[in-house]
Design a protein around this motif. Structure first.
Motif, PDB file in Angstrom:
ATOM      1  N   LEU A 195      39.813  29.485  23.886  1.00  0.00           N
ATOM      2  CA  LEU A 195      39.102  30.157  25.003  1.00  0.00           C
ATOM      3  C   LEU A 195      37.545  30.756  24.527  1.00  0.00           C
ATOM      4  CD1 LEU A 195      39.261  30.791  28.109  1.00  0.00           C
ATOM      5  CD2 LEU A 195      40.374  33.053  27.345  1.00  0.00           C
ATOM      6  N   VAL A 196      36.864  30.392  25.235  1.00  0.00           N
ATOM      7  CA  VAL A 196      35.478  31.058  24.848  1.00  0.00           C
ATOM      8  C   VAL A 196      34.711  31.726  25.993  1.00  0.00           C
ATOM      9  CG1 VAL A 196      32.888  30.411  24.334  1.00  0.00           C
ATOM     10  CG2 VAL A 196      34.871  29.058  23.233  1.00  0.00           C
ATOM     11  N   ALA A 197      34.338  32.959  25.838  1.00  0.00           N
ATOM     12  CA  ALA A 197      33.626  33.567  27.012  1.00  0.00           C
ATOM     13  C   ALA A 197      32.304  33.299  27.180  1.00  0.00           C
ATOM     14  CB  ALA A 197      33.741  35.177  26.677  1.00  0.00           C
ATOM     15  N   ILE A 198      31.908  32.946  28.494  1.00  0.00           N
ATOM     16  CA  ILE A 198      30.416  32.562  28.825  1.00  0.00           C
ATOM     17  C   ILE A 198      29.829  33.386  29.754  1.00  0.00           C
ATOM     18  CG2 ILE A 198      30.877  30.299  27.958  1.00  0.00           C
ATOM     19  CD1 ILE A 198      30.814  29.175  30.909  1.00  0.00           C
ATOM     20  N   GLU A 199      28.732  33.682  29.951  1.00  0.00           N
ATOM     21  CA  GLU A 199      28.208  34.428  31.159  1.00  0.00           C
ATOM     22  C   GLU A 199      27.972  33.469  32.210  1.00  0.00           C
ATOM     23  OE1 GLU A 199      24.182  35.714  29.614  1.00  0.00           O
ATOM     24  OE2 GLU A 199      24.236  33.940  28.477  1.00  0.00           O
ATOM     25  N   SER A 200      28.058  33.991  33.462  1.00  0.00           N
ATOM     26  CA  SER A 200      28.043  33.302  34.757  1.00  0.00           C
ATOM     27  C   SER A 200      26.620  33.802  35.491  1.00  0.00           C
ATOM     28  CB  SER A 200      29.291  33.412  35.424  1.00  0.00           C
ATOM     29  OG  SER A 200      29.364  32.628  36.728  1.00  0.00           O
TER      30      SER A 200
END
Length: 470
Positions: A195-200
């Protein structure tokens, strides 16, 4: 900073703070010389610089006046609220369908991801490249294998030092553009299913890279001016096994947001607490319009958790495809990934860029480029306010070359994209910047191309197409 630039910045600060308001007359050249103790040429150059940035305007036989602050009439979009939970990605076909439709040079490039290549010193770079090819040491084909040309890495390290960061050339890995750098970082840090966190919203290249590697993403809300939400990120780190964060902290694509320096410190402290690496896509950091460059995250990276990715494509050499990763504690892993994928970046191009950084006047080029982009931003804003509906929201950045628009909720920007293409106009619809294809009423526009009558006509057409959906 020269005297005229200092005088211009002080005047710009008075305009930004509201001391000087739209319509106010500035001191005449003679009055300004007497009041501030500067020469007429200093005042004239300063006023010309402010005029090029769209802050003031000259009126025949009347003097200089503060211009109506373009974009201030339009409110900015609010913080995003992406649907919660992780997402298995299926975005590439969708994104390629959009991108393939905007490659035609005959189309007005409002949706392009690239600035006008004529803004860059390509002739001068070509001379450095020709010299590098003529005098290429045959041994360089071996010595310049990963991590890359030693002198280029030293020059990049000097650029970091100028921005307050002490980065060893040994942790810098030269890549074939920032896109390869992002891929190498993700490969070094993750396994399929992680799992990778990205901005939205986020730049679609990160979504494509994550999908190719079989990763899942969790979208973190972001603000169009302030960037990623630290509160939302902290909550995600508490409840999800995030292996890495992939963020743009400076002039993010598509919103243009910039995370304030104090928030960058807080972000790095949060990631240090959870020992989660940050992959920072920072290709626009040199394109700031203000007096000071944004704080470099590597200047605060005490644990080696930041993998700082950048390239020369946006600030100097589009098409040369040379980037790098300052990979901190993960430098060896990234270097090995480079060996096992593309092996090496073209050697003559590395040598040419190293020579240009030493002798080519890079900082002078950057000053001219920033001034031109700031002028083009003002021109595009003027066209938007003239031709687009007044009930839109707009995020005005202080760097980069993108504007992020929120149109009325009834507008479908995918349909708008198709209709605009039929009129020879490209746009970048909001859904390509989301793992879940959100932002259906949002639009990214590019001000990296000089304003022309053709662009103004395109904005007028775009305004009519939007009104048809209302």
């Amino acid at each position: 900073m020269s005297l005229y630039q200092d005088f211009a910045e002080r005047t710009a600060a008075l305009i930004a703070s509201g001391v000087l308001r739209p319509g106010d007359k500035l001191l005449s050249v003679r009055q300004a010389c007497k009041t501030h103790g500067v020469s007429p040429i200093t005042v004239t150059q300063a006023y010309h610089l402010l005029e090029s940035r769209g802050l003031i305007e000259a009126r025949p036989k009347s003097g200089y006046f503060v211009r109506a602050r373009l974009g201030r009439k339009l409110p900015e979009p609010e913080m995003t609220h992406p649907v919660g939970g992780s997402t298995a990605l299926e975005v590439s076909d969708f994104i390629f369908q959009i991108l393939d439709s905007v490659r035609d040079p005959a189309i007005v490039p409002l949706g392009s991801s690239f600035p006008d290549a004529r803004l860059y010193p390509l002739d001068k770079l070509g001379r450095f490249l020709a010299a590098a090819a003529r005098h290429l040491d045959p041994l360089a084909t071996v010595t310049d294998l990963p991590p890359g040309n030693e002198e280029l890495r030293r020059q990049i390290a000097l650029r970091y030092l100028a921005h307050g960061a002490s980065v060893s050339p040994q942790e810098i890995v030269v890549t074939s553009g920032a896109m390869e750098g992002l891929n190498l970082c993700l490969q070094a840090l993750t396994q399929p299913g992680d799992l990778v966190a990205i901005e939205s919203p986020t730049f679609y290249a990160g979504l494509q890279a994550s999908e190719r590697l079989g990763l899942k993403v969790i979208e973190i809300p972001s603000h169009p001016r302030e960037g990623v939400s630290l509160d939302a990120l902290a909550d995600a780190l508490r409840h999800h096994p995030v292996k890495a964060c992939l963020f743009m902290l400076n002039y993010a694509n598509p919103t243009g947001s910039r995370v304030a320096d104090e928030n960058k410190r807080a972000l790095l402290e949060l990631l240090r607490k959870y020992q989660v690496p940050l992959i920072e896509d920072d290709v626009y950091a040199e394109l700031y319009f203000g007096r000071e460059a944004p704080l470099c995250s590597k200047a605060m990276d005490t644990d080696g958790l930041v993998l700082h990715v950048s390239s020369f494509s946006k600030c100097l050499a589009p098409g040369y495809r040379v980037g790098w990763v300052a990979a901190g504690r993960f430098a060896k892993k990234v270097q090995r990934q480079k060996y096992s994928t593309s092996l090496a970046t073209a050697v003559p191009v590395q040598i040419a860029l190293a020579d240009y950084l030493k002798h080519g006047g890079f900082d002078n080029h950057l000053r001219q480029l920033r001034r031109q982009l700031a002028t083009q931003e003002a021109q595009l804003l003027a066209g938007i306010e003239t031709h687009l509906p007044h009930d839109i929201r707009l995020a005005r950045p202080d760097g980069g070359y993108f504007l992020w628009l929120e149109l009325p909720a009834r507008v479908d920007t995918l349909q708008l994209h198709e209709a605009a293409l039929a009129h020879g106009i490209s746009t970048a619809p909001g859904p390509i910047f989301s793992a879940k294809r959100e932002f259906s009423s949002y639009l990214r526009l590019n001000f990296g191309h000089p304003a022309t009558a053709r662009q103004d006509d395109a904005l007028a057409t775009l305004g009519r197409l939007i009104k048809r959906q209302l």
